[in-house]
Design an enzyme around this catalytic site. Structure first.
Site, PDB file in Angstrom:
ATOM      1  N   ASN A  11      75.046  41.277 -11.500  1.00  0.00           N
ATOM      2  CA  ASN A  11      75.883  42.190 -10.723  1.00  0.00           C
ATOM      3  C   ASN A  11      76.803  41.417  -9.782  1.00  0.00           C
ATOM      4  O   ASN A  11      76.500  40.302  -9.368  1.00  0.00           O
ATOM      5  CB  ASN A  11      75.003  43.153  -9.929  1.00  0.00           C
ATOM      6  CG  ASN A  11      74.111  43.968 -10.851  1.00  0.00           C
ATOM      7  OD1 ASN A  11      74.473  44.211 -11.999  1.00  0.00           O
ATOM      8  ND2 ASN A  11      72.948  44.362 -10.371  1.00  0.00           N
ATOM      9  N   ASP A  59      78.143  42.960  -6.930  1.00  0.00           N
ATOM     10  CA  ASP A  59      78.329  43.843  -5.781  1.00  0.00           C
ATOM     11  C   ASP A  59      77.822  43.287  -4.457  1.00  0.00           C
ATOM     12  O   ASP A  59      78.035  43.889  -3.404  1.00  0.00           O
ATOM     13  CB  ASP A  59      77.667  45.198  -6.060  1.00  0.00           C
ATOM     14  CG  ASP A  59      76.228  45.050  -6.550  1.00  0.00           C
ATOM     15  OD1 ASP A  59      75.474  44.252  -5.970  1.00  0.00           O
ATOM     16  OD2 ASP A  59      75.861  45.733  -7.522  1.00  0.00           O
ATOM     17  N   PRO A  74      77.884  52.679 -10.759  1.00  0.00           N
ATOM     18  CA  PRO A  74      77.770  52.985 -12.183  1.00  0.00           C
ATOM     19  C   PRO A  74      77.516  51.749 -13.037  1.00  0.00           C
ATOM     20  O   PRO A  74      78.002  50.669 -12.747  1.00  0.00           O
ATOM     21  CB  PRO A  74      79.128  53.602 -12.535  1.00  0.00           C
ATOM     22  CG  PRO A  74      80.027  53.372 -11.373  1.00  0.00           C
ATOM     23  CD  PRO A  74      79.207  52.937 -10.205  1.00  0.00           C
ATOM     24  N   ASP A  75      76.700  51.938 -14.066  1.00  0.00           N
ATOM     25  CA  ASP A  75      76.426  50.867 -15.025  1.00  0.00           C
ATOM     26  C   ASP A  75      77.616  50.762 -15.981  1.00  0.00           C
ATOM     27  O   ASP A  75      77.934  51.699 -16.688  1.00  0.00           O
ATOM     28  CB  ASP A  75      75.153  51.221 -15.806  1.00  0.00           C
ATOM     29  CG  ASP A  75      74.816  50.185 -16.862  1.00  0.00           C
ATOM     30  OD1 ASP A  75      75.641  49.264 -17.085  1.00  0.00           O
ATOM     31  OD2 ASP A  75      73.739  50.294 -17.472  1.00  0.00           O
ATOM     32  N   PHE A  76      78.235  49.603 -15.981  1.00  0.00           N
ATOM     33  CA  PHE A  76      79.397  49.348 -16.843  1.00  0.00           C
ATOM     34  C   PHE A  76      79.208  49.807 -18.270  1.00  0.00           C
ATOM     35  O   PHE A  76      80.097  50.330 -18.900  1.00  0.00           O
ATOM     36  CB  PHE A  76      79.644  47.830 -16.944  1.00  0.00           C
ATOM     37  CG  PHE A  76      80.336  47.249 -15.778  1.00  0.00           C
ATOM     38  CD1 PHE A  76      81.033  46.075 -15.905  1.00  0.00           C
ATOM     39  CD2 PHE A  76      80.289  47.877 -14.557  1.00  0.00           C
ATOM     40  CE1 PHE A  76      81.678  45.524 -14.831  1.00  0.00           C
ATOM     41  CE2 PHE A  76      80.920  47.334 -13.472  1.00  0.00           C
ATOM     42  CZ  PHE A  76      81.615  46.153 -13.601  1.00  0.00           C
ATOM     43  N   ARG A  77      78.038  49.534 -18.788  1.00  0.00           N
ATOM     44  CA  ARG A  77      77.869  49.675 -20.230  1.00  0.00           C
ATOM     45  C   ARG A  77      77.078  50.908 -20.647  1.00  0.00           C
ATOM     46  O   ARG A  77      76.846  51.110 -21.826  1.00  0.00           O
ATOM     47  CB  ARG A  77      77.206  48.415 -20.797  1.00  0.00           C
ATOM     48  CG  ARG A  77      78.145  47.250 -20.727  1.00  0.00           C
ATOM     49  CD  ARG A  77      77.462  45.949 -21.034  1.00  0.00           C
ATOM     50  NE  ARG A  77      78.361  44.863 -20.736  1.00  0.00           N
ATOM     51  CZ  ARG A  77      78.466  44.284 -19.560  1.00  0.00           C
ATOM     52  NH1 ARG A  77      77.699  44.677 -18.560  1.00  0.00           N
ATOM     53  NH2 ARG A  77      79.322  43.321 -19.363  1.00  0.00           N
ATOM     54  N   HIS A 110      77.927  36.351 -12.593  1.00  0.00           N
ATOM     55  CA  HIS A 110      79.277  36.867 -12.832  1.00  0.00           C
ATOM     56  C   HIS A 110      80.128  36.913 -11.575  1.00  0.00           C
ATOM     57  O   HIS A 110      81.153  37.582 -11.527  1.00  0.00           O
ATOM     58  CB  HIS A 110      79.196  38.254 -13.494  1.00  0.00           C
ATOM     59  CG  HIS A 110      78.563  38.216 -14.853  1.00  0.00           C
ATOM     60  ND1 HIS A 110      77.976  39.311 -15.449  1.00  0.00           N
ATOM     61  CD2 HIS A 110      78.428  37.196 -15.733  1.00  0.00           C
ATOM     62  CE1 HIS A 110      77.491  38.960 -16.643  1.00  0.00           C
ATOM     63  NE2 HIS A 110      77.760  37.683 -16.831  1.00  0.00           N
TER      64      HIS A 110
END
Ligand code: ZN
Length: 238
Positions: A104, A106, A33-36, A121
């Site tokens: 990302n 991940d 899922p996209d955080f924003r 990040h």
């Protein structure tokens, strides 16, 4: 094939120092899922807002609560790279792509085979003991019950840039360097509103800036080519 994707393919074919800058949209097609986004992580109901849970202060003061959220929401181990990750890794192998810069955490670019990846990040796959700095992989942390602890007794912290924390200077410098040397810059899956994305692309000096995003961004006017389409569709055709 769409005209714009045709143009994109030609640009890629004629470039030998491509840099790819990607945001959450690169991983959403893997199911992360996209955080924003509207239906993303940041709009789900939790005891605390995600921005607060994922902050340095919260980690230090509420480590147990942090890890409850983190292990439930940030575990990317079960996800697989999609066509965009795979094509980028292929382009690197062919010597055409010099670096991937990602927002990302991940680890999917590396899972697809990419070697030069600047993770602005950080990554959930790297974790360190706060006391002795011993390394632990993602599996160890996500499978631990309660707060993951080192053999020395220290608390293990993910190598992820939390709110209130600064970016790694070496990673930023590497990203700037890659962008400055790029003959083609592909910016994809990001609305470019999140620091430091917008600042970084200003270092690009070439004339092949391509923006690929589902929606328009405030940087579209700077781009030499804008494609508002699914990343998977675009990369599948090149
Ligand atoms: Zn330790």
């Amino acid at each position: 094939m769409d005209d714009k994707i045709q143009v994109f393919k030609k640009l890629v074919d004629n470039s030998n120092n491509i840099v790819f800058f990607g945001g959450a949209g690169v991983s959403t097609e893997s199911g992360i899922p996209d955080f924003r986004s509207k239906d993303g992580l940041y709009n789900q109901k939790y005891k605390f807002p995600p921005e607060e849970i994922l902050s340095h202060t919260f980690f230090i003061n509420n480590t147990e609560e942090f890890y409850k959220f983190y292990k439930e929401k940030m575990n990317s181990l079960k996800y697989e790279p999609n066509i965009t990750h795979i094509k980028l890794a292929e382009l690197e192998k062919q010597g055409k792509l010099k670096a991937v810069i990602t927002q990302n955490i991940d680890g999917l670019h590396q899972k697809a085979g990419s070697k030069t990846v600047y993770e602005l990040h950080g990554s959930v796959l790297r974790n360190y003991c706060m006391k002795c700095h011993k390394f632990y992989d993602g599996e160890f942390v996500f499978k631990s019950s309660d707060v993951p602890k080192c053999t020395c007794g220290g608390i293990i912290k993910p190598d992820v840039v939390l709110y209130e924390e600064g970016l790694d200077n070496l990673i930023v410098a590497g990203s700037v360097n890659a962008i400055q040397g790029a003959d083609m810059l592909i910016v994809a899956g990001t609305s470019l509103t999140v620091y430091p994305a917008s600042g970084l692309i200003n270092y690009y000096r070439g004339n092949k800036l391509v923006l690929i995003n589902r929606d328009a961004t405030q940087y579209d006017y700077k781009a030499d080519l804008v494609i508002n389409d699914s990343l998977g569709k675009v990369f599948n055709l090149i």
